[in-house]
Design an enzyme around this catalytic site. Structure first.
Site, PDB file in Angstrom:
ATOM      1  N   ASP A 216       0.835  -1.159   0.131  1.00 33.65           N
ATOM      2  CA  ASP A 216      -0.019   0.028  -0.062  1.00 33.65           C
ATOM      3  C   ASP A 216       0.998   1.267  -0.096  1.00 33.65           C
ATOM      4  OD1 ASP A 216      -2.258   1.823   0.545  1.00 33.65           O
ATOM      5  OD2 ASP A 216      -1.695   1.809   2.708  1.00 33.65           O
ATOM      6  N   ASP A 218       0.147   5.168   0.885  1.00 28.59           N
ATOM      7  CA  ASP A 218      -0.080   6.141   2.106  1.00 28.59           C
ATOM      8  C   ASP A 218      -0.128   5.549   3.373  1.00 28.59           C
ATOM      9  OD1 ASP A 218      -0.910   7.602  -0.200  1.00 28.59           O
ATOM     10  OD2 ASP A 218      -2.805   8.382   0.494  1.00 28.59           O
TER      11      ASP A 218
END
Length: 438
Positions: A216, A218
């Site tokens: 991922d 952020d």
């Protein structure tokens, strides 16, 4: 110090009916008829020539080597051998070793006790990471392992920076598929109660077969949330941050929350994207993790619920092999407050990981996924190893293990890669550096 235990015939022992039964399992290497098996050990300061002298004495007594193990811990050497030998030579062998190694400060033992034990491969690896790591942490883990009938076979240090890490090879009571689930749950509960990260994974080829990792972005690959950085330019950061938090906890549908947050960006000049991209800060250890895994032949990539305009330059900088993210619509040099194309939600993240694995010719058991929020649940669930990185409770519940320190290189330690191996490779290509902590 020497203890030489001589038995008249260590190759046979009477059973309950008085008949002879083999003392060694039939599947071990056979020794010549009339020979016994014995364990020979030498312990003391590590110095050049100790091992050579040890085997020179064994050779002088026509010893057959059945098994050998040597380790050095902080300049202390431990050397052991399982041997087959003429029983009449045991005494003189012990004397010869003692005489030869005495001046080197080595303690010698020769015994025929316990030689029937078989060296077996451990069933699982347990990695423990802490900052700091206390003896009490290992004591509690050891007790949990014992409570579930698991035996610790070996322990080695795996990290001294940015956290302290140990890798325990263990053999569980029920090695069949699913047999380790109760132990896994107990260790997860212990990790939740303590300040250490604990991972348990089946040992063997499957653990070493991982070849693709997907992050991922952020609050995982980078610090912070890009959409909040963009919203700050519109003076709506707090409003957007509140929606982000609810979405990451799984309280809001991600697609719906994305549209709501992106709408707050309407009217911003396109140049804001470049400003935010330049201000991105990688999570500590991100470059080290990707660099190390790519050295090992991994494919590395990222799937983000954020925006391709931010991810693409980052992916090129890191040398990622694949990446996907949402696309912000731009008309006449300004953001419209809308996204175009497919939304990268939790289902699409999982589909993307499957697609990346298929394109790389890999099975899903060879994949690793790392994320922090509810939007990563599906991706971590389908990966061979799912790692929750400083994650929300909803993700921790489904992840295989969790990282609760702000260092992405903990992922490497969970994969069994030691810090000294990382540092050695970095020294060889001139990238070695340790940033002071705290």
């Amino acid at each position: 110090m020497i203890r030489c235990v001589n038995t008249p015939d260590a190759t046979a022992a009477p059973d309950a009916a008085g008949a002879s039964a083999p003392a060694r399992p039939a599947d071990t290497v056979a020794v010549p008829e009339g020979h016994v098996t014995a364990v020979v050990t030498a312990d003391g300061p590590d110095r050049p020539g100790v091992s050579a002298a040890f085997f020179r004495v064994l050779a002088a007594h026509q010893v057959q080597l059945l098994d050998v193990e040597q380790s050095v811990f902080r300049r202390r050497l431990s050397l052991g051998a399982l041997i087959g030998v003429d029983p009449g030579r045991l005494g003189v062998l012990a004397e010869g070793l003692t005489e030869t190694l005495r001046d080197r400060g080595m303690a010698v033992e020769v015994t025929t006790e316990g030689v029937d034990a078989i060296r077996q491969a451990s069933t699982h690896a347990v990695v423990v990471l802490g900052n700091p790591l206390e003896a009490s942490d290992i004591s509690r883990i050891g007790q949990v392992l014992a409570d579930y009938g698991a035996n610790i076979d070996t322990i080695r240090g795996i990290a001294d920076y940015p956290v302290t890490g140990l890798e325990l090879k263990v053999t569980i009571a029920n090695p069949r598929p699913g047999g380790g689930v109760p132990l896994r749950k107990a260790l997860a509960e212990l990790a939740g109660e303590s300040a250490v990260d604990i991972a348990i994974e089946r040992e063997g080829l499957a653990r070493r077969s991982k070849r693709l990792i997907c992050f991922d972005v952020d609050s995982t690959l980078i610090t912070g949330e890009v959409i909040e950085m963009l919203a700050a330019h519109a003076g709506r950061e707090a409003e957007v941050a509140a929606v982000t938090e609810r979405a990451m906890r799984g309280e809001l549908d991600f697609a719906e929350s994305l549209h709501e947050r992106v709408a707050a960006l309407a009217g911003l000049p396109e140049s804001v994207l470049d400003e935010v991209a330049e201000s991105i800060r990688l999570t500590p250890g991100a470059r080290t993790t990707i660099r190390t895994l790519k050295r090992l032949g991994y494919k590395a990539g990222a799937v983000s619920g954020g925006f391709i305009q931010i991810l693409e330059p980052l992916a090129k900088d890191l040398g990622l092999d694949f990446y996907r993210a949402n696309t912000l619509e731009v008309v006449d040099g300004r953001l419209t407050g809308r996204v175009v194309g497919d939304i990268i939600d939790r289902e699409e993240k999982a589909r993307s990981l499957r697609r990346f694995a298929e394109e790389s010719g890999l099975g899903m058991h060879q994949t690793v996924a790392v994320g922090d929020g509810a939007n990563d649940i599906d991706m971590l669930s389908v990966a061979g190893l799912g790692i929750a990185f400083n994650a929300k409770p909803a993700l921790k519940e489904v992840a295989d293990t969790s990282v609760n320190n702000p260092f992405l290189d903990e992922v490497l330690f969970f994969l069994g890669i030691a810090r000294e191996e990382i540092d050695q490779a970095d020294r060889e290509d001139g990238t070695a550096r340790r940033v002071p902590l705290g």
